[in-house]
Design a protein around this motif. Structure first.
Motif, mmCIF file in Angstrom:
data_model
loop_
_atom_site.group_PDB
_atom_site.id
_atom_site.type_symbol
_atom_site.label_atom_id
_atom_site.label_comp_id
_atom_site.label_asym_id
_atom_site.label_seq_id
_atom_site.Cartn_x
_atom_site.Cartn_y
_atom_site.Cartn_z
ATOM 1 N N LEU A 130 -4.401 -2.067 1.587
ATOM 2 C CA LEU A 130 -3.951 -2.877 2.719
ATOM 3 C C LEU A 130 -2.565 -2.460 3.182
ATOM 4 N N LEU A 131 -1.680 -2.140 2.227
ATOM 5 C CA LEU A 131 -0.327 -1.723 2.592
ATOM 6 C C LEU A 131 -0.341 -0.384 3.313
ATOM 7 N N GLU A 186 5.177 -2.240 8.104
ATOM 8 C CA GLU A 186 6.098 -2.323 6.977
ATOM 9 C C GLU A 186 7.151 -1.218 7.071
ATOM 10 N N ASN A 225 -2.558 0.721 5.157
ATOM 11 C CA ASN A 225 -3.118 0.521 6.501
ATOM 12 C C ASN A 225 -2.294 -0.431 7.348
ATOM 13 N N SER A 226 -1.114 -0.819 6.836
ATOM 14 C CA SER A 226 -0.252 -1.741 7.576
ATOM 15 C C SER A 226 0.863 -0.954 8.247
ATOM 16 N N GLU A 229 7.605 0.877 3.238
ATOM 17 C CA GLU A 229 6.268 1.056 2.650
ATOM 18 C C GLU A 229 6.335 1.788 1.314
ATOM 19 N N GLN A 253 -3.256 -10.798 3.268
ATOM 20 C CA GLN A 253 -2.336 -9.707 3.536
ATOM 21 C C GLN A 253 -2.063 -8.957 2.237
ATOM 22 N N TRP A 254 -1.448 -7.789 2.366
ATOM 23 C CA TRP A 254 -1.213 -6.989 1.160
ATOM 24 C C TRP A 254 -0.282 -7.705 0.190
#
Length: 526
Positions: free
Chosen positions: A203-204, A210, A206-207, A213, A173-174
């Motif tokens: 990764l963040l 969150e 594309n999450s 962010e 994960q990020w």
């Protein structure tokens, strides 16, 4: 600088780190098994804690609903003074304020018995089994960086769970990639840190889950700015800080900018590897340099004449190098014997492997990442191993050290080294280490080769096999050609058993030649 950890995790880590670390974990897969048990115990304890807290909250909720109904009835059906004018109603109100709220609510909230029970359990658990600390985390991350360096693993592939073309269900994960980047920065590995921070950034972005962010992206940019500064890229560092401060001028990155402005930028200089590193990594990857005039390839054979012990079950010999002779003897130990060896191993006595330093002192260094213990030859399985080594080598076991059993952990390795001492021999030694007998006690899924860096030779671990070679010439001068290494373990667990034989008891077992043979090592000295 903010760090993306929740408040519950902070409290939890405070509980955990209040206990002492029992021993090192990351340098041995076997020791890591204790951590798996710790985590399972924590899962069970946390589940019980949450259930107890939920039960307590349900009780509070039912009590509030009861009081709420009482108030609604009092205000809705009667005038308040009529309600309070009734002696039983007045009694119940005073009783609730004097006793119920104090005993049922205030005291239970303050005492929070489930939390105290949880704390007591965690304290006992960490005391009994131990718990990793910051140095353990850094050790594991250094292991990952070592794997990248030796096997040319890209950061993006590793974060995606792809290792040497094999996809494992272990994507990061990020937050995990970010933590690796932060720790590598603290360790001074700025280039590698920047790679992991960049992966965390992607990764963040594309999450979708969150909530904060932008705040986390600022954290990543801030560390990336400092890494760029240390790598000699102050312009890039300043651009990253501007991306943080333009929308949020009061961000803590202001202090980072002032700090960097007060310092001289680092130098973007590539770290120089030791002279042996290129050949070492090549062999660890299973690639040899092409050799000219190698002649006929070595062939495997059966040997039933070495000793009467092998008459009915001949040795399965794989010669892998001539002069110096290095042989692999397959099928020397079966799974039952190997299991019996580990029955003899007391995990409490496993310690981090050390290396000989100046003055013969042994120190723990990253060039050797494993744990080890020693077994004597009193148990039946160890007596059997003693016979095997004696009959295969032809040496007198009176000159043998106890068997060293070692297990390699995250990125576990042993950089190129000789087994002989040459100088500063331990006082209890009768001569130097004339030979090495290495048993492979496990297969390794990826990595963990034994490589001889001066001989262009690599050997993958084969469970039950024995590798044997001489560390000294017949003249008893050291044979520098036998420099060897244990490559980092990529996936799996590497277990070996080493038996070193001393030269002091072998005068008639391996006598000197009429002329010295030490000249063979001259060309390999450097």
């Amino acid at each position: 600088m903010s760090h993306p950890h929740g408040s519950f995790l902070g409290i939890f880590l405070l509980l955990i780190w209040s206990g002492a670390v029992k021993g090192e974990f990351y340098s041995s897969v076997d020791s890591m098994q204790d951590l798996a048990q710790v985590e399972q115990e924590l899962i069970n304890a946390t589940r019980s804690y949450l259930e107890a807290q939920q039960n307590q909250l349900n009780f509070y909720r039912r009590y509030m609903e009861q009081i709420k109904r009482e108030h609604e009835w009092a205000v809705g059906q009667l005038k308040l003074d009529e309600y309070l004018g009734h002696p039983l109603h007045a009694f119940r109100l005073i009783k609730r304020l004097v006793l119920d709220w104090d005993e049922l609510i205030f005291e239970t909230i303050i005492e929070n018995k489930p939390r105290e029970d949880f704390r007591s359990f965690v304290d006992a658990l960490t005391k009994d089994l131990g718990y990793p600390d910051q140095s353990e985390l850094q050790g594991a991350i250094k292991g990952l960086a070592r794997l990248q360096r030796v096997y040319n693993l890209t950061t993006s592939d590793l974060a995606d769970g792809v290792i040497n073309g094999y996809h494992y269900d272990s994507e990061l994960q990020w937050r995990e990639s970010y933590e690796i980047g932060v720790q590598l920065f603290d360790l001074g590995e700025y280039k590698r840190s920047l790679e992991w921070l960049q992966v965390a950034f992607v990764l963040l972005r594309n999450s979708p889950l969150e909530k904060d962010e932008n705040g986390y992206l600022s954290d990543i940019r801030e560390y990336a700015a400092m890494a760029n500064f240390e790598l000699g890229n102050p312009e890039r560092a300043d651009r990253l800080l501007k991306q943080i401060l333009t929308p949020e001028p009061i961000h803590s990155a202001q202090q980072t900018r002032k700090y960097l402005e007060s310092r001289v930028t680092g130098k973007n200089v590539e770290e120089k590897n030791p002279s042996w590193f290129a050949n070492y990594t090549r062999l660890c990857q299973g690639r040899r340099l092409p050799e000219k005039g190698s002649g006929n390839p070595l062939k495997c054979y059966l040997d039933g004449k070495r000793h009467a012990y092998f008459t009915l079950a001949p040795l399965q010999v794989e010669p892998v190098h001539l002069d110096p002779d290095i042989n692999v003897y397959h099928g020397m130990l079966n799974s039952k014997q190997i299991l019996s060896i580990f029955v003899e191993v007391d995990k409490e006595e496993m310690v981090r492997s050390a290396v000989a330093g100046e003055g013969g002192k042994r120190t723990v260094r990253d060039l050797r990442v494993s744990q080890q213990t020693w077994l004597n030859y009193t148990a039946p399985v160890m007596q059997s191993i003693s016979r095997i080594v004696q009959f295969v080598s032809g040496f007198d076991m009176a000159g043998a050290e106890s068997m060293q059993v070692a297990n390699y952990g995250v990125g576990g390795q042993y950089e190129p080294h000789p087994d002989y001492f040459e100088v500063n021999l331990p006082k209890e030694f009768e001569g130097d280490r004339i030979s090495t007998s290495m048993f492979y006690l496990s297969n390794v899924e990826q990595g963990g080769y034994t490589v001889f860096t001066k001989l262009n030779l690599f050997l993958p671990p084969v469970k039950g096999a024995l590798v044997m070679w001489h560390n000294l010439h017949r003249s008893l001068d050291v044979d520098v050609r036998t420099f060897h290494a244990g490559c980092p373990v990529i996936v799996g667990s590497k277990r070996i058993g080493n038996i070193w034989m001393h030269s002091g008891f072998q005068e008639f077992r391996r006598p000197c030649n009429l002329t010295s043979d030490s000249y063979k090592s001259v060309a390999y000295r450097n």
